[in-house]
Enzyme design. Structure first.
Site, PDB file in Angstrom:
ATOM      1  N   ALA A 116      19.554   2.156  52.641  1.00  0.00           N
ATOM      2  CA  ALA A 116      19.133   1.584  53.931  1.00  0.00           C
ATOM      3  C   ALA A 116      17.666   1.901  54.197  1.00  0.00           C
ATOM      4  O   ALA A 116      17.172   2.982  53.852  1.00  0.00           O
ATOM      5  CB  ALA A 116      20.006   2.111  55.058  1.00  0.00           C
ATOM      6  N   ASP A 117      16.964   0.959  54.809  1.00  0.00           N
ATOM      7  CA  ASP A 117      15.548   1.156  55.123  1.00  0.00           C
ATOM      8  C   ASP A 117      15.336   1.967  56.389  1.00  0.00           C
ATOM      9  O   ASP A 117      14.302   2.609  56.541  1.00  0.00           O
ATOM     10  CB  ASP A 117      14.868  -0.210  55.279  1.00  0.00           C
ATOM     11  CG  ASP A 117      14.811  -0.971  53.972  1.00  0.00           C
ATOM     12  OD1 ASP A 117      14.250  -0.438  53.006  1.00  0.00           O
ATOM     13  OD2 ASP A 117      15.346  -2.097  53.913  1.00  0.00           O
ATOM     14  N   GLU A 174       4.305   2.054  55.392  1.00  0.00           N
ATOM     15  CA  GLU A 174       5.665   2.146  54.860  1.00  0.00           C
ATOM     16  C   GLU A 174       6.678   2.401  55.967  1.00  0.00           C
ATOM     17  O   GLU A 174       7.786   1.848  55.952  1.00  0.00           O
ATOM     18  CB  GLU A 174       5.756   3.252  53.816  1.00  0.00           C
ATOM     19  CG  GLU A 174       7.122   3.336  53.148  1.00  0.00           C
ATOM     20  CD  GLU A 174       7.221   4.469  52.140  1.00  0.00           C
ATOM     21  OE1 GLU A 174       8.028   4.340  51.209  1.00  0.00           O
ATOM     22  OE2 GLU A 174       6.506   5.487  52.295  1.00  0.00           O
ATOM     23  N   ASN A 203       9.717  -0.257  56.648  1.00  0.00           N
ATOM     24  CA  ASN A 203      11.107   0.207  56.727  1.00  0.00           C
ATOM     25  C   ASN A 203      11.729  -0.158  58.070  1.00  0.00           C
ATOM     26  O   ASN A 203      12.845  -0.672  58.145  1.00  0.00           O
ATOM     27  CB  ASN A 203      11.173   1.728  56.523  1.00  0.00           C
ATOM     28  CG  ASN A 203      11.223   2.130  55.067  1.00  0.00           C
ATOM     29  OD1 ASN A 203      11.922   1.527  54.265  1.00  0.00           O
ATOM     30  ND2 ASN A 203      10.477   3.170  54.712  1.00  0.00           N
ATOM     31  N   ASP A 249      12.222  -3.045  51.828  1.00  0.00           N
ATOM     32  CA  ASP A 249      10.783  -2.852  51.724  1.00  0.00           C
ATOM     33  C   ASP A 249      10.419  -2.449  50.293  1.00  0.00           C
ATOM     34  O   ASP A 249      11.198  -1.820  49.586  1.00  0.00           O
ATOM     35  CB  ASP A 249      10.311  -1.799  52.729  1.00  0.00           C
ATOM     36  CG  ASP A 249      10.317  -0.400  52.147  1.00  0.00           C
ATOM     37  OD1 ASP A 249       9.254   0.222  52.078  1.00  0.00           O
ATOM     38  OD2 ASP A 249      11.399   0.067  51.740  1.00  0.00           O
ATOM     39  N   CYS A 300      40.228  15.193  62.913  1.00  0.00           N
ATOM     40  CA  CYS A 300      39.272  16.025  62.189  1.00  0.00           C
ATOM     41  C   CYS A 300      39.458  17.503  62.549  1.00  0.00           C
ATOM     42  O   CYS A 300      40.493  18.079  62.266  1.00  0.00           O
ATOM     43  CB  CYS A 300      37.850  15.538  62.451  1.00  0.00           C
ATOM     44  SG  CYS A 300      36.641  16.181  61.267  1.00  0.00           S
ATOM     45  N   HIS A 323      38.012   9.550  61.437  1.00  0.00           N
ATOM     46  CA  HIS A 323      37.561   9.387  62.827  1.00  0.00           C
ATOM     47  C   HIS A 323      37.693   7.946  63.331  1.00  0.00           C
ATOM     48  O   HIS A 323      36.723   7.187  63.290  1.00  0.00           O
ATOM     49  CB  HIS A 323      36.093   9.792  62.945  1.00  0.00           C
ATOM     50  CG  HIS A 323      35.835  11.252  62.892  1.00  0.00           C
ATOM     51  ND1 HIS A 323      35.840  12.056  64.000  1.00  0.00           N
ATOM     52  CD2 HIS A 323      35.554  12.070  61.848  1.00  0.00           C
ATOM     53  CE1 HIS A 323      35.567  13.311  63.651  1.00  0.00           C
ATOM     54  NE2 HIS A 323      35.387  13.341  62.343  1.00  0.00           N
ATOM     55  N   GLU A 368      37.786   7.054  66.395  1.00  0.00           N
ATOM     56  CA  GLU A 368      36.982   6.928  67.612  1.00  0.00           C
ATOM     57  C   GLU A 368      35.509   6.648  67.308  1.00  0.00           C
ATOM     58  O   GLU A 368      34.775   6.158  68.160  1.00  0.00           O
ATOM     59  CB  GLU A 368      37.127   8.187  68.481  1.00  0.00           C
ATOM     60  CG  GLU A 368      36.290   9.378  68.076  1.00  0.00           C
ATOM     61  CD  GLU A 368      36.798  10.106  66.841  1.00  0.00           C
ATOM     62  OE1 GLU A 368      36.189  11.126  66.438  1.00  0.00           O
ATOM     63  OE2 GLU A 368      37.821   9.679  66.255  1.00  0.00           O
TER      64      GLU A 368
END
Length: 657
Positions: free
Chosen positions: A14-15, A54, A58, A248, A497, A622, A624
């Site tokens: 992910a950017d 950069e 991003n 990017d 959890c 999780h 929720e």
């Protein structure tokens, strides 16, 4: 709303990061980073400008709007006492603070300095010194107008366009979601937006470093207007839905960018380098820019948008997808690179595998590598056996709102998400701390439901959930409160959890829970933050009614999720008991103990358990955290505002009546 893991195959490319502002809006916040420290060896000012650039290329993956909404934070590291470095630092600060950022219309209101980045020592008679380059780490922050429009590097195969079939009125064609045999996948195109305008400068690049050089001329932000126009064009096209994928171009250059997009999309890519460019320079220069995927039918509109923003000369047609899991690079009809996608993935992931094998459980490190390299892995593939719909009691706020206790202890951090989900379902969520029960300020007799939340009780020391349970078991008032609550036939309980670990240790006072396991350290020997698939089993659980057979992705975040039974026979017996409400499954929907599809390696994939009455359910993942589709790491595009996990909370409200 956007973590580092992208797409159904969960590739960390992910950017930017994106969070939702709250639990019922689509606005939010985004954060991204930029740094080009190696370039500073050649040109400190260029390195600083590139760090800002950069960060922005991003951050452009998020839907923000005007560039002026962006704020930057600067982390400077230097050794100004070393001759020459003070001048370089001055040049870098001037380049960013007095020139580039004012030209872009953005501010750097905060920063941090470390001005002692040089070490001296003696080796025999010789004095030695190592000095870090001038380093600027830029963090960029901005409000997001719509978290659902965030772009990712996952290459897409758009849905087929159905070819109309002739039919007579006497034999109509039935409606079906299965593609027609004549359907054709819509063609897509990859475009390169090159803010270096063909200069392809290699100084300070990774290519230079791996051949023990630093090169000469480095990339730079030659024109602030180009960077600003790039931002505006990407924001416009993202808002209009014209970009299917975005990544990017930074560390590693074009080749690394395209390969990462192919990994995220689990698809082959064919690239054609313009004939005027030297191949190594074209593939490995680290000039600012991006690669985007668009529909062929949108090509004219997209090119017009870039032309209107003054970037016509920066955009070139790069290539397209292929169906053979091959990464291919050609120039003038000559194939320069042709590699199997998974052979490249093995190389790309090898350092990660080696580190994990040393740091964690080496068996699990190898299992994860094999999952990455499986060409037949279909990725996360949800299957719903129900149509998600709200409870009849959840919509009007004038309707009765039964109270649910959102139970927490010191360090628990999932109570707000839990309260939001139950509130949406039609409950009145009440914050209840363990001290309220221990001191007698709150009684559980006033509640129809109880949810023990996830987080890090007692600072997440080993066995924290067990310690939380003992605070109830060894206190006369608290033990009586919990025992009376679990005995009621008109009340339900959920443990998630850390709360799952806690409730499991209360099994001595929970009717029908005597064979529940303890939850101990994951077999991977590390904390696991993952997005994996759960299959809902047939069980008495009142929370999972009507969801049986569904396979739904969910967030997990735990260090102690392994279900430990007295022995293998006990685990097998419980697995067959009918009290397993959900299991971790692989992407073929089979129960699994393989890491990381089963993050804690619990036997038979068991991760959600219930009692014969179905009124008490515990689970390690999780629900929720992902009750909204927009807050899932990945979800099918046709899912609505509520994710399928919201049905769990609606079921609770329906059961209460």
């Amino acid at each position: 709303a956007r973590d580092q893991m992208v797409g159904p195959w969960q590739v960390p490319v992910a950017d930017c990061a994106v969070t939702a502002a709250t639990f019922d809006v689509t606005t939010g916040e985004a954060m991204a980073m930029g740094e080009r420290t190696p370039v500073a060896v050649n040109n400190a000012a260029a390195s600083a400008r590139l760090a800002v650039g950069e960060a922005l290329t991003n951050l452009a993956a998020a839907q923000i709007g005007d560039l002026g909404k962006v704020n930057l934070s600067a982390n400077w590291m230097a050794a100004p006492a070393v001759p020459g470095d003070a001048a370089d630092l001055y040049a870098a600060v001037q380049a960013v603070g007095l020139e580039l950022c004012p030209a872009l219309g953005i501010t750097i209101p905060v920063g941090k300095d470390s001005m002692s980045m040089s070490t001296v020592w003696r080796d025999g008679e010789r004095q030695k010194r190592i000095t870090a380059p001038i380093s600027l780490i830029v963090s960029a922050f901005a409000p997001v107008t719509d978290i659902r429009q965030t772009l990712t590097p996952q290459l897409q195969r758009p849905a087929p366009k159905p070819v109309e079939a002739e039919s007579s009125s006497s034999s109509p064609v039935p409606s079906t979601s299965t593609p027609n045999l004549n359907d054709q996948e819509e063609d897509t195109v990859l475009l390169l937006i090159d803010l270096g305008r063909g200069k392809n400068r290699l100084g300070g690049s990774i290519l230079a470093q791996v051949v023990s050089q630093m090169g000469e001329t480095t990339p730079d932000v030659d024109n602030a207007a180009d960077l600003k126009n790039f931002w505006n064009a990407i924001q416009q096209l993202g808002r209009e839905g014209k970009l299917l994928a975005y990544h990017d171009r930074s560390d590693g250059g074009l080749l690394a960018t395209a390969v990462e997009m192919a990994f995220a999309g689990h698809t082959g890519v064919s690239i054609e380098i313009p004939h005027l460019h030297e191949p190594f320079a074209a593939l490995f220069n680290e000039e600012l820019g991006a690669v985007v995927q668009i529909r062929e039918s949108d090509l004219d509109d997209v090119l017009l948008a870039f032309r209107s923003h003054g970037l016509k000369a920066c955009v070139s047609r790069l290539g397209t997808l292929n169906a053979t899991h091959t990464f291919r690079v050609s120039q003038n009809g000559k194939v320069l690179i042709e590699e199997n996608l998974f052979a490249l993935r093995a190389i790309w992931s090898d350092v990660t595998r080696r580190i994990a094998a040393l740091r964690d459980n080496p068996v699990h490190a190898e299992q994860e590598q094999q999952v990455r390299l499986d060409p037949n892995n279909p990725g996360i593939t949800p299957k719903l056996t129900f149509a998600p719909k709200p409870s009849a009691f959840s919509a009007p706020r004038s309707a009765p709102q039964p109270k649910v206790a959102i139970l927490r202890e010191q360090g628990v951090n999932g109570e707000v998400e839990m309260a939001a989900a139950f509130t949406r379902a039609g409950f009145r969520a009440v914050d209840v701390h363990m001290t309220d029960i221990l001191a007698g300020r709150v009684s559980l007799k006033d509640f129809r439901g109880l949810a023990a939340c996830g987080g890090f009780s007692y600072g997440d020391v080993l066995g924290a959930g067990e310690g939380w349970a003992k605070s109830a078991l060894f206190n006369e008032r608290a033990r009586a409160e919990f025992a009376a609550f679990f005995a009621r036939e008109d009340a339900f309980a959920l443990g998630v959890c850390n709360g799952c670990q806690m409730v499991s240790n209360l099994k001595s006072i929970i009717p029908g829970a005597e064979h529940w396991p303890r939850f101990v350290q994951n077999k991977s020997e590390r904390y696991e933050g993952r997005f994996v698939s759960l299959k809902i089993e047939q069980s008495p659980s009142v929370l999972f009614r009507g969801m049986e057979g569904s396979v739904i992705p969910i967030a997990v975040a735990h260090g102690e999720g392994y279900a430990e039974f007295p022995d293998a026979a006990a685990a097998a017996a419980f697995s067959a008991s009918g009290l397993v409400a959900a299991r971790f499954v692989d992407n073929h929907h089979q129960p699994t103990e393989v890491y990381p599809l089963n993050p804690n390696s619990s036997p038979f994939g068991m991760t959600a358990l219930t009692t014969p009455s179905g009124r008490v359910t515990i689970m390690m993942p999780h629900p929720e955290r992902v009750f909204r589709s927009a807050c899932m790491s990945w979800s099918p595009k046709d899912w609505g505002e509520d994710s399928p996990w919201m049905q769990l909370f609606y079921n609770a409200r329906t059961w209460v009546g």
